[in-house]
Design a protein around this motif. Structure first.
Motif, PDB file in Angstrom:
ATOM      1  N   GLN A 608       0.856  -1.178   0.171  1.00  0.00           N
ATOM      2  CA  GLN A 608       0.005   0.030  -0.159  1.00  0.00           C
ATOM      3  C   GLN A 608       0.923   1.129  -0.040  1.00  0.00           C
ATOM      4  O   GLN A 608       0.530   2.362  -0.690  1.00  0.00           O
ATOM      5  N   LYS A 609       1.862   1.346   0.634  1.00  0.00           N
ATOM      6  CA  LYS A 609       2.909   2.423   0.930  1.00  0.00           C
ATOM      7  C   LYS A 609       3.605   2.461  -0.453  1.00  0.00           C
ATOM      8  O   LYS A 609       3.871   3.605  -1.014  1.00  0.00           O
ATOM      9  N   TRP A 610       4.045   1.380  -1.133  1.00  0.00           N
ATOM     10  CA  TRP A 610       4.878   1.532  -2.338  1.00  0.00           C
ATOM     11  C   TRP A 610       4.095   1.877  -3.453  1.00  0.00           C
ATOM     12  O   TRP A 610       4.225   2.520  -4.389  1.00  0.00           O
ATOM     13  N   GLY A 611       2.596   1.334  -3.395  1.00  0.00           N
ATOM     14  CA  GLY A 611       1.881   1.415  -4.615  1.00  0.00           C
ATOM     15  C   GLY A 611       2.059   0.479  -5.930  1.00  0.00           C
ATOM     16  O   GLY A 611       1.306   0.752  -6.922  1.00  0.00           O
ATOM     17  N   ASN A 612       2.836  -0.527  -5.698  1.00  0.00           N
ATOM     18  CA  ASN A 612       3.033  -1.533  -6.822  1.00  0.00           C
ATOM     19  C   ASN A 612       1.657  -2.382  -6.843  1.00  0.00           C
ATOM     20  O   ASN A 612       1.720  -3.180  -5.953  1.00  0.00           O
ATOM     21  N   VAL A 613       1.105  -2.186  -8.077  1.00  0.00           N
ATOM     22  CA  VAL A 613      -0.414  -3.117  -8.319  1.00  0.00           C
ATOM     23  C   VAL A 613      -0.075  -4.524  -8.093  1.00  0.00           C
ATOM     24  O   VAL A 613      -0.917  -5.169  -7.328  1.00  0.00           O
ATOM     25  N   ASN A 614       1.014  -4.959  -8.818  1.00  0.00           N
ATOM     26  CA  ASN A 614       1.128  -6.363  -8.897  1.00  0.00           C
ATOM     27  C   ASN A 614       1.412  -6.927  -7.386  1.00  0.00           C
ATOM     28  O   ASN A 614       1.038  -8.023  -7.186  1.00  0.00           O
ATOM     29  N   THR A 615       2.088  -6.156  -6.537  1.00  0.00           N
ATOM     30  CA  THR A 615       2.466  -6.750  -5.061  1.00  0.00           C
ATOM     31  C   THR A 615       1.233  -6.854  -4.256  1.00  0.00           C
ATOM     32  O   THR A 615       1.018  -7.737  -3.816  1.00  0.00           O
ATOM     33  N   LEU A 616       0.522  -5.642  -4.604  1.00  0.00           N
ATOM     34  CA  LEU A 616      -0.774  -5.725  -3.575  1.00  0.00           C
ATOM     35  C   LEU A 616      -1.789  -7.020  -4.125  1.00  0.00           C
ATOM     36  O   LEU A 616      -2.403  -7.684  -3.265  1.00  0.00           O
ATOM     37  N   VAL A 617      -1.934  -7.065  -5.613  1.00  0.00           N
ATOM     38  CA  VAL A 617      -2.536  -8.271  -6.086  1.00  0.00           C
ATOM     39  C   VAL A 617      -1.944  -9.519  -5.565  1.00  0.00           C
ATOM     40  O   VAL A 617      -3.005 -10.459  -5.067  1.00  0.00           O
ATOM     41  N   THR A 618      -0.697  -9.843  -5.440  1.00  0.00           N
ATOM     42  CA  THR A 618      -0.009 -10.960  -5.084  1.00  0.00           C
ATOM     43  C   THR A 618      -0.795 -11.035  -3.555  1.00  0.00           C
ATOM     44  O   THR A 618      -0.836 -12.285  -3.180  1.00  0.00           O
ATOM     45  N   ALA A 643      -8.987  -7.762  -4.471  1.00  0.00           N
ATOM     46  CA  ALA A 643      -8.095  -7.776  -5.643  1.00  0.00           C
ATOM     47  C   ALA A 643      -8.888  -7.361  -7.040  1.00  0.00           C
ATOM     48  O   ALA A 643      -8.326  -6.754  -7.933  1.00  0.00           O
ATOM     49  N   GLU A 644     -10.003  -7.946  -7.389  1.00  0.00           N
ATOM     50  CA  GLU A 644     -10.866  -7.540  -8.700  1.00  0.00           C
ATOM     51  C   GLU A 644     -11.154  -6.171  -8.445  1.00  0.00           C
ATOM     52  O   GLU A 644     -11.152  -5.514  -9.749  1.00  0.00           O
ATOM     53  N   ALA A 645     -11.400  -5.531  -7.420  1.00  0.00           N
ATOM     54  CA  ALA A 645     -11.903  -4.022  -7.235  1.00  0.00           C
ATOM     55  C   ALA A 645     -10.499  -3.203  -7.763  1.00  0.00           C
ATOM     56  O   ALA A 645     -10.713  -2.313  -8.574  1.00  0.00           O
ATOM     57  N   LEU A 646      -9.355  -3.679  -7.309  1.00  0.00           N
ATOM     58  CA  LEU A 646      -8.184  -2.986  -7.700  1.00  0.00           C
ATOM     59  C   LEU A 646      -7.925  -3.034  -9.155  1.00  0.00           C
ATOM     60  O   LEU A 646      -7.308  -2.011  -9.461  1.00  0.00           O
ATOM     61  N   LEU A 647      -7.943  -4.072  -9.575  1.00  0.00           N
ATOM     62  CA  LEU A 647      -7.731  -4.139 -10.923  1.00  0.00           C
ATOM     63  C   LEU A 647      -8.778  -3.562 -12.186  1.00  0.00           C
ATOM     64  O   LEU A 647      -8.357  -2.948 -12.980  1.00  0.00           O
ATOM     65  N   GLN A 648      -9.852  -3.209 -11.299  1.00  0.00           N
ATOM     66  CA  GLN A 648     -10.750  -2.286 -12.054  1.00  0.00           C
ATOM     67  C   GLN A 648     -10.403  -0.917 -12.132  1.00  0.00           C
ATOM     68  O   GLN A 648     -10.628  -0.041 -13.097  1.00  0.00           O
ATOM     69  N   GLY A 656      -0.712 -10.256 -13.806  1.00  0.00           N
ATOM     70  CA  GLY A 656      -1.421  -9.722 -12.158  1.00  0.00           C
ATOM     71  C   GLY A 656      -2.917 -10.261 -12.483  1.00  0.00           C
ATOM     72  O   GLY A 656      -3.616 -10.647 -11.615  1.00  0.00           O
ATOM     73  N   GLY A 657      -3.709  -9.704 -13.659  1.00  0.00           N
ATOM     74  CA  GLY A 657      -5.097 -10.270 -13.858  1.00  0.00           C
ATOM     75  C   GLY A 657      -5.294 -11.603 -13.987  1.00  0.00           C
ATOM     76  O   GLY A 657      -6.190 -12.175 -13.635  1.00  0.00           O
ATOM     77  N   GLU A 658      -4.321 -12.296 -14.877  1.00  0.00           N
ATOM     78  CA  GLU A 658      -4.428 -13.684 -14.895  1.00  0.00           C
ATOM     79  C   GLU A 658      -4.478 -14.549 -13.687  1.00  0.00           C
ATOM     80  O   GLU A 658      -5.213 -15.244 -13.395  1.00  0.00           O
ATOM     81  N   TRP A 659      -3.541 -13.891 -12.604  1.00  0.00           N
ATOM     82  CA  TRP A 659      -3.565 -14.606 -11.298  1.00  0.00           C
ATOM     83  C   TRP A 659      -4.747 -14.404 -10.845  1.00  0.00           C
ATOM     84  O   TRP A 659      -5.033 -15.480  -9.874  1.00  0.00           O
ATOM     85  N   VAL A 660      -5.319 -13.293 -10.596  1.00  0.00           N
ATOM     86  CA  VAL A 660      -6.374 -13.299  -9.986  1.00  0.00           C
ATOM     87  C   VAL A 660      -7.561 -13.980 -10.386  1.00  0.00           C
ATOM     88  O   VAL A 660      -8.162 -14.535  -9.925  1.00  0.00           O
ATOM     89  N   GLY A 661      -7.836 -14.184 -11.767  1.00  0.00           N
ATOM     90  CA  GLY A 661      -8.731 -14.983 -12.532  1.00  0.00           C
ATOM     91  C   GLY A 661      -8.484 -16.285 -12.164  1.00  0.00           C
ATOM     92  O   GLY A 661      -9.638 -17.077 -11.880  1.00  0.00           O
ATOM     93  N   MET A 662      -7.298 -16.896 -12.235  1.00  0.00           N
ATOM     94  CA  MET A 662      -6.905 -18.142 -11.668  1.00  0.00           C
ATOM     95  C   MET A 662      -7.325 -18.654 -10.368  1.00  0.00           C
ATOM     96  O   MET A 662      -7.931 -19.567 -10.038  1.00  0.00           O
ATOM     97  N   ALA A 663      -7.147 -17.329  -9.625  1.00  0.00           N
ATOM     98  CA  ALA A 663      -7.336 -17.646  -7.919  1.00  0.00           C
ATOM     99  C   ALA A 663      -8.799 -17.771  -7.862  1.00  0.00           C
ATOM    100  O   ALA A 663      -9.582 -18.558  -6.966  1.00  0.00           O
ATOM    101  N   ARG A 664      -9.763 -17.113  -8.590  1.00  0.00           N
ATOM    102  CA  ARG A 664     -11.100 -17.184  -8.317  1.00  0.00           C
ATOM    103  C   ARG A 664     -11.796 -18.307  -9.233  1.00  0.00           C
ATOM    104  O   ARG A 664     -12.581 -18.981  -8.383  1.00  0.00           O
ATOM    105  N   VAL A 665     -11.311 -18.900  -9.957  1.00  0.00           N
ATOM    106  CA  VAL A 665     -11.711 -20.334 -10.453  1.00  0.00           C
ATOM    107  C   VAL A 665     -11.379 -21.450  -9.342  1.00  0.00           C
ATOM    108  O   VAL A 665     -12.109 -22.291  -9.079  1.00  0.00           O
ATOM    109  N   TRP A 666     -10.196 -21.256  -8.728  1.00  0.00           N
ATOM    110  CA  TRP A 666      -9.811 -22.213  -7.752  1.00  0.00           C
ATOM    111  C   TRP A 666     -10.831 -22.205  -6.692  1.00  0.00           C
ATOM    112  O   TRP A 666     -11.410 -23.027  -6.082  1.00  0.00           O
ATOM    113  N   PHE A 667     -11.449 -20.954  -6.467  1.00  0.00           N
ATOM    114  CA  PHE A 667     -12.217 -20.629  -5.430  1.00  0.00           C
ATOM    115  C   PHE A 667     -13.490 -21.311  -5.649  1.00  0.00           C
ATOM    116  O   PHE A 667     -14.247 -21.966  -5.000  1.00  0.00           O
ATOM    117  N   TRP A 668     -14.085 -21.017  -7.101  1.00  0.00           N
ATOM    118  CA  TRP A 668     -15.099 -21.890  -7.481  1.00  0.00           C
ATOM    119  C   TRP A 668     -15.360 -23.222  -7.244  1.00  0.00           C
ATOM    120  O   TRP A 668     -16.181 -23.814  -7.009  1.00  0.00           O
TER     121      TRP A 668
END
Length: 881
Positions: A608-618, A643-648, A656-668
């Motif tokens: 959050q302090k750094w502002g790097n989106v990929n790190t926040l998504v991870t 994470a999805e809201a951040l990507l929007q 980064g977007g692909e990893w969030v999508g994959m994690a959502r599929v694992w959840f489903w």
């Protein structure tokens, strides 16, 4: 900025001991301090700052006040936030210690990351604090207005804002006014009454006037304190007071012109000369004044002007820095332009030279431009650009470059500076044009001492761009060129080149070259103070060990990076988020979930302090996976939604977007929501350019749908590719899933073969979650294999771990979708079932229509439906409604 000058910006204005009492206004201020915002808005010379100073001096509450005097240079968001934080720190020294290093880091995060951190810190206030910003009208940057709106919208209860300005700021004043959340003091409030005017003219200015004379002046100035002060100065040492008062008439503008003339005409020639020559300055001290006047009496002159009440304002208790009243300065400067236009450029150049010598480069550049000394301006811009680049002040840097835009095409260093700034902010359109122009200038007989550096910088940027675009061959060629011509002493830049070449070698698949480049990037980054480059290099190397299946070596390498990311006091720099994110992934695989969660949380906070989106998504994805592993599906869903809201709202690399999508599929999949998985797969099938990660997810969905043959076909193809690339971690995972696919077909012999190989690769490095995450089918397969296969000790450890796992069996009751739907989504669903349109839903729930639409999409996805009718039917089937 010198400490004395910074202190001047944060110094609460001193007030005279003989200040006119204004109890009616003091009562308004005192009452207003109980609310969120006090606005003191009135024209120049109305006494806004003096009023606040009087309240502060006489307030019985003694609430701490954080004061910030604003100026045009503060229109840079990072500079504004830096001084705002320094102001708060001056009133509460320990409060912002976690924010200051963030602002001072080489690559500060964007404001929308800094502001929430600042608000979080302010929410910890033990007692009340007043934050007062003077001269807010100089702020024109919409980003800063948004920052203030954000702060006001989330204002901690103990914090109160005071804004002093000549013009209303773009805040929701009407709404605040309607909610009784705004205290206002306007020009008509500040107007001196007859009694106040009489007190001011007699006690403060030392004049003996009749009641009629005071009334006449009060009426003709309309109680405007600056007008009264100017009138008083004009009347001092005059014998014809009656004639003066009788002749004094006209509108404010003409009155001011007349009074300024009267004031100046009563000064000595030496004083007038000092006033005119120094009128070009935003602020001044004795040495700077001496540089402009050619004299040596600057300090005594400033003190004499202060004693004479000649509209000079002391900016600090040490009486070093001063400024003129803005209105007075404007008129003085106008008079200078009229009387001595030939001197103006030279005065600006003298000011620029002094400011440069005292490391005030922004002000020096301003005066060089005002003096039309473009050679000096270009040199100053070049001198300041590197420091801003190192600090990550890219917006300010581009602002500088815009001010010297006519010079950029003629100076190769400015071309390259702008190319770096644009590239690092993702604005690639103009970069190649700038590089071509820089190259043209360098090849056209450029003979500067920095020629080798510039040629190397040019090649470095092109190397960086090529690696960024995936052209590893070109990146490596350009990297070698950059290293060959760049001076050995430019360690920081050479570190970046090796980092880019390391990334190119990852794409090329040359593991030995990756190690060499990353080690060199680390060594040179440390030598050159480029911490970000060094930590990134070590972390990238550790990630490569993870990909190759060497988890213990990866841990050692991550631990090697940690000391580099710490300040001398032991506090982690924002770049440490990259290390913590890697350790979280590592400890998750080892099933050490407490440690994995701790590292993920640290990575999120620093991210959050750094502002790097990929790190926040991870961090979000890791927190989701950890919660899911513990059976907290509601918490996992919330992390994924974040994470999805951040990507929007923020740009990130495709991975980064692909990893969030994959994690959502694992959840489903873990929740048995095959309908949502199938919708995702069908969307993916529409694209012909899917990558191996997406193919893997597609095959996993096919397996869950019972289509084992199709899944095995994809698993086998990917397995050959990953085997050839030496990506052992992926090989283990693919073998696990292919074994499950063969198990689904009843082909246990082949399933055991794949599982045996995966266990052989996994056991030495302690892989665990790759087995546990597959739930009961994998547990059953391991139990069967324990009777006939090898690795019995490792299998026994995994089976013991399975016994401690929460049940992952999909729930077929209505509790599943009810758990997945938030309370707000349930409210929206009930209104949808009642037939309410979006507009009515927004009205009833007091939310925006866009928010209603977002909740509706979430409901459709979670229920696996496509429209409102299907959503209501499915909800009733599941007994949600």
């Amino acid at each position: 900025m010198p400490a004395s000058l910074l202190a001047a910006k944060l110094h609460f204005p001193e007030v005279r001991s003989n200040l006119v009492p204004r109890p009616r206004l003091m009562a308004i201020l005192e009452k207003g301090m109980c609310g969120p915002l006090t606005l003191i808005s009135a024209p120049a010379g109305s006494g806004k700052t003096t009023l606040m100073g009087g309240w502060h001096a006489n307030s019985e509450n003694r609430v701490p006040v954080a004061w910030l005097s604003l100026e045009p240079a503060d229109n840079d968001p990072l500079r504004f936030l830096t001084y705002l934080t320094a102001s708060v720190e001056s009133a509460s020294p320990s409060l912002t210690h976690s924010i200051t290093p963030l602002l001072q880091s080489p690559q500060p995060p964007p404001p929308d990351v800094i502001v929430p951190s600042l608000l979080e810190v302010l929410s910890a206030l033990d007692g009340d604090l007043i934050l007062a910003m003077d001269d807010y009208h100089v702020i024109a940057n919409v980003v800063i207005h948004e920052i203030l709106n954000n702060i006001l919208a989330h204002l901690p209860p103990a914090l109160h804002l005071v804004i002093l300005t000549r013009a209303d700021p773009p805040l929701p004043l009407a709404r605040l006014r309607a909610n009784n959340a705004l205290t206002e003091i306007r020009a008509h409030d500040l107007r001196f009454t007859l009694d106040e005017a009489a007190s001011f003219l007699s006690k403060t200015m030392g004049l003996s006037l009749t009641r009629e004379q005071v009334a006449s002046l009060e009426a003709r100035t309309e109680g405007w304190i600056a007008g009264l002060q100017l009138a008083a100065l004009s009347m001092q040492r005059r014998g014809d007071v009656d004639d003066f008062v009788a002749a004094f008439a006209g509108s404010n503008r003409f009155v001011v012109d007349y009074l300024i003339e009267e004031v100046l005409s009563l000064q000595s020639e030496k004083t007038r000369d000092f006033l005119l020559k120094t009128s070009i300055l935003e602020r001044m001290n004795a040495s700077l004044c001496n540089a402009l006047t050619g004299e040596s009496d600057g300090q005594s002159m400033l003190e004499e002007l202060e004693r004479a009440n000649l509209f000079v304002i002391n900016l600090g208790s040490d009486r070093q820095w001063y400024r003129y009243h803005h209105l007075f300065a404007d008129v003085l400067h106008q008079r200078l332009m009229q009387s001595h236009p030939e001197d103006v450029a030279e005065l600006h150049i003298r000011a620029s030279a002094w400011l440069e010598q005292n490391d005030l480069l922004q002000e020096a550049l301003h005066h060089a431009l005002e003096g039309r000394d473009m050679e000096r301006a270009g040199r100053l811009a070049e001198a300041g650009n590197y420091e801003m680049l190192k600090r990550g002040e890219l917006v300010a840097m581009l602002g500088w470059l815009d001010r010297v835009k006519e010079l950029v095409p003629h100076r190769p260093r400015l071309c390259l500076d702008k190319a770096w700034a644009l590239m690092l902010t993702g604005q690639m359109e103009e970069v190649e044009t700038l590089l071509e122009r820089a190259e043209e200038l360098l090849n056209d007989g450029y003979a500067g001492e920095d020629a080798d550096y510039l040629h190397g910088s040019l090649a470095s940027i092109r190397c960086y761009i090529a690696a960024r675009n995936g052209d590893f061959a070109r990146a490596l060629t350009l990297g070698e060129k950059a290293l060959k011509i760049m001076p050995e002493t430019i360690h920081g830049m050479r570190s970046v080149v090796y980092l880019a070449m390391g990334g190119a070698n990852i794409l090329k698949g040359d593991s030995a070259a990756v190690v060499h480049c990353m080690r060199e990037a680390t060594r040179l980054g440390i030598l050159g103070g480029n911490v970000h480059s060094a930590v990134t290099a070590v972390s990238t190397l550790a990630s490569q060990w993870m990909i190759q299946g060497e988890l213990h070596r990866a841990e050692e390498t991550f631990q090697e990076a940690l000391p580099l990311a710490l300040q001398p006091n032991g506090q982690a720099l924002p770049i440490a988020a990259r290390v913590y994110s890697g350790l979280s992934r590592l400890y998750y695989e080892w099933n050490r979930l407490d440690e994995a969660q701790d590292y993920a949380q640290r990575g999120f906070e620093l991210g959050q302090k750094w502002g790097n989106v990929n790190t926040l998504v991870t961090a979000y994805v890791m927190l989701a996976r950890i919660k899911q592993a513990r059976g907290d599906f509601h918490g996992a869903d919330e992390s994924l939604r974040a994470a999805e809201a951040l990507l929007q709202t923020r740009q990130t690399e495709p991975a980064g977007g692909e990893w969030v999508g994959m994690a959502r599929v694992w959840f489903w999949l873990a929740r048995g929501n095959l309908e949502a998985c199938e919708r995702w797969r069908q969307t993916l099938e529409k694209h012909s350019d899917s990558n191996p990660d997406e193919d893997f997810v597609r095959s996993r969905i096919l397996l869950a749908q019972g289509k084992s043959s199709a899944a095995i076909e994809i698993f086998s193809r990917l397995l050959r590719e990953k085997d050839a690339a030496g990506q052992v971690g992926s090989v283990i995972e693919l073998l696990v899933f292919r074994a499950l696919a063969y198990q689904q077909q009843g082909n246990l012999s082949t399933a055991f073969t794949d599982l045996t190989r995966s266990l052989s690769l996994a056991e030495p490095e302690g892989y665990t979650r790759v087995f546990l995450d597959q739930g009961k089918p994998m547990c059953d397969l391991l139990r069967q294999m324990s009777r006939v296969g090898h690795h019995k000790d490792f299998i026994r450890q995994l089976l013991i771990a399975f016994e401690k796992e929460p049940s992952a069996t999909p729930d077929s009751t209505s509790s599943l979708p009810t758990m997945l739907l938030s309370e707000r989504e349930l409210e929206v669903l009930r209104l949808i079932a009642s037939g309410a349109p979006n507009k009515k839903i927004a009205h009833d729930l007091v939310i925006a229509i866009g928010t209603v639409k977002r909740h509706t999409v979430n409901i459709f996805n979670k229920l696996g439906v496509e429209n409102r009718t299907e959503a209501v039917a499915k909800a009733r089937e599941l007994k949600i409604l």
